[in-house]
Design an enzyme around this catalytic site. Structure first.
Site, PDB file in Angstrom:
ATOM      1  N   MET A   1       0.818  -1.203   0.000  1.00  0.00           N
ATOM      2  CA  MET A   1       0.000   0.000   0.000  1.00  0.00           C
ATOM      3  C   MET A   1       0.854   1.255   0.000  1.00  0.00           C
ATOM      4  O   MET A   1       0.599   2.198  -0.777  1.00  0.00           O
ATOM      5  CB  MET A   1      -0.926  -0.004   1.213  1.00  0.00           C
TER       6      MET A   1
ATOM      7  N   SER B   1      -7.644   0.270   7.285  1.00  0.00           N
ATOM      8  CA  SER B   1      -8.884  -0.149   6.627  1.00  0.00           C
ATOM      9  C   SER B   1      -9.944  -0.572   7.634  1.00  0.00           C
ATOM     10  O   SER B   1     -11.115  -0.690   7.274  1.00  0.00           O
ATOM     11  CB  SER B   1      -8.613  -1.311   5.667  1.00  0.00           C
TER      12      SER B   1
ATOM     13  N   LYS C   1       0.861   0.727  15.147  1.00  0.00           N
ATOM     14  CA  LYS C   1       0.501   2.045  14.629  1.00  0.00           C
ATOM     15  C   LYS C   1       0.560   3.093  15.740  1.00  0.00           C
ATOM     16  O   LYS C   1       1.058   4.209  15.516  1.00  0.00           O
ATOM     17  CB  LYS C   1      -0.902   1.999  14.013  1.00  0.00           C
TER      18      LYS C   1
ATOM     19  N   ASP D   1      10.739   3.039   5.607  1.00  0.00           N
ATOM     20  CA  ASP D   1      10.499   1.738   6.220  1.00  0.00           C
ATOM     21  C   ASP D   1      11.738   1.362   7.025  1.00  0.00           C
ATOM     22  O   ASP D   1      12.862   1.737   6.661  1.00  0.00           O
ATOM     23  CB  ASP D   1      10.217   0.664   5.169  1.00  0.00           C
TER      24      ASP D   1
ATOM     25  N   GLU E   1      -1.353  -3.618   9.730  1.00  0.00           N
ATOM     26  CA  GLU E   1      -2.632  -3.331  10.385  1.00  0.00           C
ATOM     27  C   GLU E   1      -2.675  -3.909  11.804  1.00  0.00           C
ATOM     28  O   GLU E   1      -3.348  -4.893  12.081  1.00  0.00           O
ATOM     29  CB  GLU E   1      -3.773  -3.889   9.534  1.00  0.00           C
TER      30      GLU E   1
ATOM     31  N   ASN F   1     -16.044  -1.350   3.297  1.00  0.00           N
ATOM     32  CA  ASN F   1     -15.926  -2.621   4.018  1.00  0.00           C
ATOM     33  C   ASN F   1     -17.155  -2.896   4.869  1.00  0.00           C
ATOM     34  O   ASN F   1     -17.418  -4.046   5.226  1.00  0.00           O
ATOM     35  CB  ASN F   1     -14.674  -2.627   4.900  1.00  0.00           C
TER      36      ASN F   1
ATOM     37  N   HIS G   1      -8.031   6.025   3.645  1.00  0.00           N
ATOM     38  CA  HIS G   1      -7.965   4.612   3.300  1.00  0.00           C
ATOM     39  C   HIS G   1      -7.942   4.438   1.788  1.00  0.00           C
ATOM     40  O   HIS G   1      -8.963   4.578   1.107  1.00  0.00           O
ATOM     41  CB  HIS G   1      -9.159   3.860   3.905  1.00  0.00           C
TER      42      HIS G   1
END
Length: 365
Positions: free
Chosen positions: A14, A119, A97, A33, A92, A190, A140
């Protein structure tokens, strides 16, 4: 405020896709990263994607080179201090996070907008780990982010309206179509896609059809580019199960069926064999189950003002590739037809009839 220099935390699928989309529309990107292997993989993916676009004559070699030059891969968060905005696109997991946002809050200026690409986690809960949560929103993106045009822009309880507007403006600036969403489990898409896949597995468990037959009916019914089992295999059943589990707080209707849990937790894919085309009666039973679950979730979403009918249908058409999006389908079926389809779930889960049922026929789509 104009977003020119964007920081992206997380160089996975993503994060890299978002980087390509932003750089392709003139932004300078810092793609970060902690994994050197992940950064090398991101660089390879960027080069491969751009080379493919050149080969398809969608851009020139000079344009591809300019886009690649606008993306800098880095391992340190400190570089984000010079950015205009930071988007988080890491694994996720709430704790991971939250830790990132706490660290970011110490490194960047107090008014720099921060967005999460989550998400399924709520923006409000993540915002508790951000200094000055007014600058925090959800953005998102849908996979593949370098191509898919949809971005859900999520306003949290504390999100300042100016930052929400900035998120909408930035999404448009990088060629996306933003959908404004309330901070609710599953956001807009979703919220109904998870029940759609859950009902597909329920149909399988109840012996209404095989995975191939249910995929076939779904494609015919919703005009979907791919059926639910094929899509689950693409995104991975475990990831789909995690998304469904995050809707649990909405009540038993949203809970994953046992067969979904078993397969998802196993780490395996769904087996999809050869198609034996179902007969008319079989097709109707499968279609009714899929539509019933999907429509109920959409109507509840509308009742709670999570997103507009127009945005839900646009997202369904362009992010999920439903050529027959749910609100338009409900308008065509009429109130009585939709009430028949959702009735069994209303009775099974002792749910009130959604108020938005009365708006069918007039749902903007």
């Amino acid at each position: 405020m104009t977003i020119q220099k964007i920081g992206i935390a997380g160089a996975g699928t993503m994060g890299t896709g978002i980087a390509i989309a932003a750089a392709s529309n003139g932004c300078d990107v810092r793609l970060q990263d902690i994994s050197e292997d992940q950064l090398k993989s991101a660089q390879h993916r960027i080069v491969t994607f751009l080379a493919r676009q050149v080969a398809k004559e969608r851009m020139t070699e000079d344009q591809a080179r300019d886009i690649a030059d606008r993306i800098e891969v880095i391992s340190e968060l400190t570089v984000f201090a010079a950015c205009d905005m930071v988007i988080e696109a890491i694994f996720e997991d709430f704790k991971t996070k939250a830790t990132l946002f706490e660290n970011l809050s110490e490194l960047i200026r107090g008014d720099m907008p921060i967005a999460t690409n989550t998400s399924c986690l709520t923006v409000g809960n993540l915002a508790k780990h951000v200094k000055t949560p007014e600058r925090f929103i959800g953005m998102h993106f849908f996979s593949p982010a370098e191509i898919n045009p949809i971005v859900e822009v999520v306003r949290g309880k504390d999100s300042h309206p100016a930052i929400v507007d900035l998120g909408l403006e930035f999404a448009r600036a990088i060629g996306k179509r933003p959908i404004l969403c309330k901070d609710s489990p599953g956001f807009a898409l979703n919220r109904f896609f998870c029940p759609y896949t859950n009902e597909a597995v329920r149909a399988l468990a109840e012996g209404l059809g095989t995975t191939a037959q249910i995929d076939h009916v779904a494609q015919e019914c919703f005009g979907a580019a791919a059926g639910p089992f094929q899509v689950m295999n693409l995104i991975k059943p475990q990831i789909n199960l995690n998304a469904i589990r995050n809707l649990d707080r909405l009540g038993p209707f949203y809970a994953p069926v046992p067969e979904m849990v078993k397969l998802g937790d196993s780490g395996l894919d769904w087996e999809i064999g050869e198609l034996d085309v179902p007969d008319a009666d079989q097709t109707k039973k499968i279609a009714d189950m899929l539509m019933g679950g999907t429509f109920l979730a959409v109507l509840q979403c509308l009742d709670e003002q999570v997103a507009s009918a127009e945005d839900i249908d646009f997202g369904a058409a362009h992010a999920l590739k439903f050529s027959k999006p749910p609100c338009a389908m409900m308008n065509d079926l009429g109130m009585m037809g939709v009430e028949r389809l959702i009735r069994s779930n209303l009775h099974r889960y002792k749910l009130p009839t959604p108020g938005s049922l009365a708006m069918i026929g007039q749902l903007a789509a």
